[in-house]
Design a protein around this motif. Sequence first.
Motif, PDB file in Angstrom:
ATOM      1  N   PRO A  27       0.794  -1.231   0.000  1.00  0.00           N
ATOM      2  CA  PRO A  27       0.000   0.000   0.000  1.00  0.00           C
ATOM      3  C   PRO A  27       0.824   1.279   0.000  1.00  0.00           C
ATOM      4  N   ASP A  28       1.929   1.298   0.747  1.00  0.00           N
ATOM      5  CA  ASP A  28       2.705   2.532   0.801  1.00  0.00           C
ATOM      6  C   ASP A  28       3.277   2.893  -0.561  1.00  0.00           C
ATOM      7  N   LEU A  29       3.733   1.904  -1.314  1.00  0.00           N
ATOM      8  CA  LEU A  29       4.293   2.177  -2.636  1.00  0.00           C
ATOM      9  C   LEU A  29       3.249   2.827  -3.535  1.00  0.00           C
ATOM     10  N   TYR A  30       2.042   2.275  -3.510  1.00  0.00           N
ATOM     11  CA  TYR A  30       0.986   2.833  -4.363  1.00  0.00           C
ATOM     12  C   TYR A  30       0.538   4.203  -3.861  1.00  0.00           C
ATOM     13  N   LEU A  31       0.295   4.322  -2.552  1.00  0.00           N
ATOM     14  CA  LEU A  31      -0.254   5.574  -2.022  1.00  0.00           C
ATOM     15  C   LEU A  31       0.748   6.714  -2.079  1.00  0.00           C
ATOM     16  N   ASP A  32       2.037   6.408  -1.990  1.00  0.00           N
ATOM     17  CA  ASP A  32       3.052   7.460  -2.143  1.00  0.00           C
ATOM     18  C   ASP A  32       2.905   8.157  -3.491  1.00  0.00           C
ATOM     19  N   GLU A  33       2.552   7.384  -4.514  1.00  0.00           N
ATOM     20  CA  GLU A  33       2.417   7.951  -5.857  1.00  0.00           C
ATOM     21  C   GLU A  33       1.164   8.813  -6.002  1.00  0.00           C
ATOM     22  N   GLN A  34       0.225   8.674  -5.067  1.00  0.00           N
ATOM     23  CA  GLN A  34      -1.038   9.410  -5.166  1.00  0.00           C
ATOM     24  C   GLN A  34      -1.064  10.657  -4.288  1.00  0.00           C
ATOM     25  N   ALA A  35       0.062  11.036  -3.728  1.00  0.00           N
ATOM     26  CA  ALA A  35       0.106  12.215  -2.855  1.00  0.00           C
ATOM     27  C   ALA A  35      -0.442  13.429  -3.589  1.00  0.00           C
ATOM     28  N   GLY A  36      -1.312  14.169  -2.930  1.00  0.00           N
ATOM     29  CA  GLY A  36      -1.936  15.329  -3.542  1.00  0.00           C
ATOM     30  C   GLY A  36      -3.272  15.030  -4.192  1.00  0.00           C
ATOM     31  N   LYS A  37      -3.593  13.751  -4.344  1.00  0.00           N
ATOM     32  CA  LYS A  37      -4.889  13.350  -4.894  1.00  0.00           C
ATOM     33  C   LYS A  37      -5.816  12.883  -3.767  1.00  0.00           C
ATOM     34  N   LEU A  38      -7.105  12.935  -4.045  1.00  0.00           N
ATOM     35  CA  LEU A  38      -8.086  12.340  -3.140  1.00  0.00           C
ATOM     36  C   LEU A  38      -8.158  10.851  -3.448  1.00  0.00           C
ATOM     37  N   VAL A  39      -7.837  10.020  -2.457  1.00  0.00           N
ATOM     38  CA  VAL A  39      -7.885   8.572  -2.627  1.00  0.00           C
ATOM     39  C   VAL A  39      -9.209   8.078  -2.040  1.00  0.00           C
ATOM     40  N   ILE A  40     -10.047   7.484  -2.890  1.00  0.00           N
ATOM     41  CA  ILE A  40     -11.351   6.977  -2.465  1.00  0.00           C
ATOM     42  C   ILE A  40     -11.260   5.461  -2.366  1.00  0.00           C
ATOM     43  N   LEU A  41     -11.549   4.936  -1.181  1.00  0.00           N
ATOM     44  CA  LEU A  41     -11.493   3.498  -0.935  1.00  0.00           C
ATOM     45  C   LEU A  41     -12.883   3.023  -0.553  1.00  0.00           C
ATOM     46  N   ASP A  42     -13.502   2.244  -1.436  1.00  0.00           N
ATOM     47  CA  ASP A  42     -14.875   1.772  -1.246  1.00  0.00           C
ATOM     48  C   ASP A  42     -14.883   0.439  -0.513  1.00  0.00           C
ATOM     49  N   GLU A  43     -15.874   0.261   0.383  1.00  0.00           N
ATOM     50  CA  GLU A  43     -15.985  -0.943   1.228  1.00  0.00           C
ATOM     51  C   GLU A  43     -14.658  -1.209   1.944  1.00  0.00           C
ATOM     52  N   VAL A  44     -14.176  -0.170   2.608  1.00  0.00           N
ATOM     53  CA  VAL A  44     -12.836  -0.206   3.195  1.00  0.00           C
ATOM     54  C   VAL A  44     -12.731  -1.209   4.334  1.00  0.00           C
ATOM     55  N   GLN A  45     -13.873  -1.624   4.919  1.00  0.00           N
ATOM     56  CA  GLN A  45     -13.798  -2.609   5.997  1.00  0.00           C
ATOM     57  C   GLN A  45     -13.295  -3.966   5.506  1.00  0.00           C
ATOM     58  N   GLN A  46     -13.229  -4.146   4.184  1.00  0.00           N
ATOM     59  CA  GLN A  46     -12.719  -5.398   3.625  1.00  0.00           C
ATOM     60  C   GLN A  46     -11.217  -5.566   3.866  1.00  0.00           C
ATOM     61  N   MET A  47     -10.514  -4.456   4.144  1.00  0.00           N
ATOM     62  CA  MET A  47      -9.064  -4.519   4.375  1.00  0.00           C
ATOM     63  C   MET A  47      -8.711  -3.804   5.674  1.00  0.00           C
ATOM     64  N   PRO A  48      -9.048  -4.403   6.821  1.00  0.00           N
ATOM     65  CA  PRO A  48      -8.825  -3.713   8.108  1.00  0.00           C
ATOM     66  C   PRO A  48      -7.366  -3.408   8.389  1.00  0.00           C
ATOM     67  N   ASP A  49      -6.433  -4.189   7.839  1.00  0.00           N
ATOM     68  CA  ASP A  49      -5.014  -3.927   8.093  1.00  0.00           C
ATOM     69  C   ASP A  49      -4.537  -2.648   7.426  1.00  0.00           C
ATOM     70  N   LEU A  50      -5.365  -2.080   6.553  1.00  0.00           N
ATOM     71  CA  LEU A  50      -4.949  -0.892   5.811  1.00  0.00           C
ATOM     72  C   LEU A  50      -4.918   0.365   6.672  1.00  0.00           C
ATOM     73  N   PHE A  51      -5.641   0.359   7.789  1.00  0.00           N
ATOM     74  CA  PHE A  51      -5.777   1.593   8.554  1.00  0.00           C
ATOM     75  C   PHE A  51      -4.466   2.061   9.173  1.00  0.00           C
ATOM     76  N   ARG A  52      -3.623   1.132   9.566  1.00  0.00           N
ATOM     77  CA  ARG A  52      -2.313   1.548  10.103  1.00  0.00           C
ATOM     78  C   ARG A  52      -1.499   2.250   9.022  1.00  0.00           C
ATOM     79  N   THR A  53      -1.593   1.750   7.793  1.00  0.00           N
ATOM     80  CA  THR A  53      -0.897   2.395   6.677  1.00  0.00           C
ATOM     81  C   THR A  53      -1.451   3.793   6.427  1.00  0.00           C
TER      82      THR A  53
END
Length: 387
Positions: A60-86
């Motif tokens: 996730p960090d590799l992908y999200l680093d590239e999206q800095a400055g954009k609004l990242v929309i994550l749908d049905e985010v409860q499907q990936m609970p480990d993502l919240f620490r990232t």
Amino acid sequence: MYKRKTQQFVQSSLESQAAVVLLGPRQVGKTTLALDIASERPSVYLDLEREADRQILTEPDLYLDEQAGKLVILDEVQQMPDLFRTLRGQIDQRRRAGFRTGQFLLLGSASNILLHQTAESLAGRVRYVEMPPLQPDEVGADQLNLLWLRGGFPDSFQAASDRASMDWRLDFLRTYLERDIPALGPRIPAATLRRFWTMLAHVQGGLLNAAALAEGLGVSGQTVGRYLDLLVDLMLVRRLQPWHENVGKRLVKSPKVYVRDSGIVHALLGIGTTEGLLGHPVVGGSWEGFCIEALLAAAPLGTEPFFYRTSAGAELDLVLRLPSGDIWAVEIKRTTAPKVSRGFHTGAEDIGANRKLLVYAGEHEVPVAKDIRALPLAHAIELLSAL
């Protein structure tokens, strides 16, 4: 597409917070709203129910680093609970880089799961916005009875006919029971949960009687509590708590229970037309639940809802404690002849109500007593929206 009030809340929240969690049941319009917001700014959208989109976030960090400055929309985010620490690390990193607000829009359909996950990882970095189904002030007063019959899920409300609307709701129920709920983990037989949901619809707005429900289902009271918690968590059922601050009164202590969308109530009971609804025993409870949901959607953020009932007969259908501290007493009646009972007067006095309203099915605002006004639902919504 109807203009949703929730969109204004989300946009203003994104202007002041790094992350916004948009909560609401499935098919209520969260994705449509998010994509509309995304069309106005640099954004990326990922649906975490899709395997391909989950694969994108393997690192996730590799992908999200590239999206800095954009609004990242994550749908049905409860499907990936480990993502919240990232996400916590990403928000803090972006703040240091000067991107302080409007970074993440997280969509979810299981409120308690998401609240627990985000409370631990995103405390102080997130705002919660709940998206209800379509509301009377969004569709127009001339559509009120249609909205009451079909409910506020957009595809149900906008269906070409009452029959098509009912078919959509029956498919919605089947999908929730057979696919969506099992995907969250609970192993509950679909037929059992549907019976439970239908039993709640039959007693719409009644006091919770866990023992009677358990006996009817052939399960324990504890199991009934688990079923109810699940439907409340999915924002499909409301558990309205009793007012509890009058120490000297013998108060009812059980909550009242409502299936939150009136269209789902009617689908569970097989009510497909306005004529069938008006002649059905659930008509009063259905109208009461419909009005309560509309009033709570219009009330200021932070409003606390209750009902009030004593063993002596004093009763208020809805008590609103507003963020200002004011207390509103509300009676709801499916009648065109406005009149309140002695129990309403007593209850309003007991709780020290600052304002007393009777929401009724008429078209005009009229005085009922010296300090009580009867008004149509649309007028009550306007009063609350103006606060």
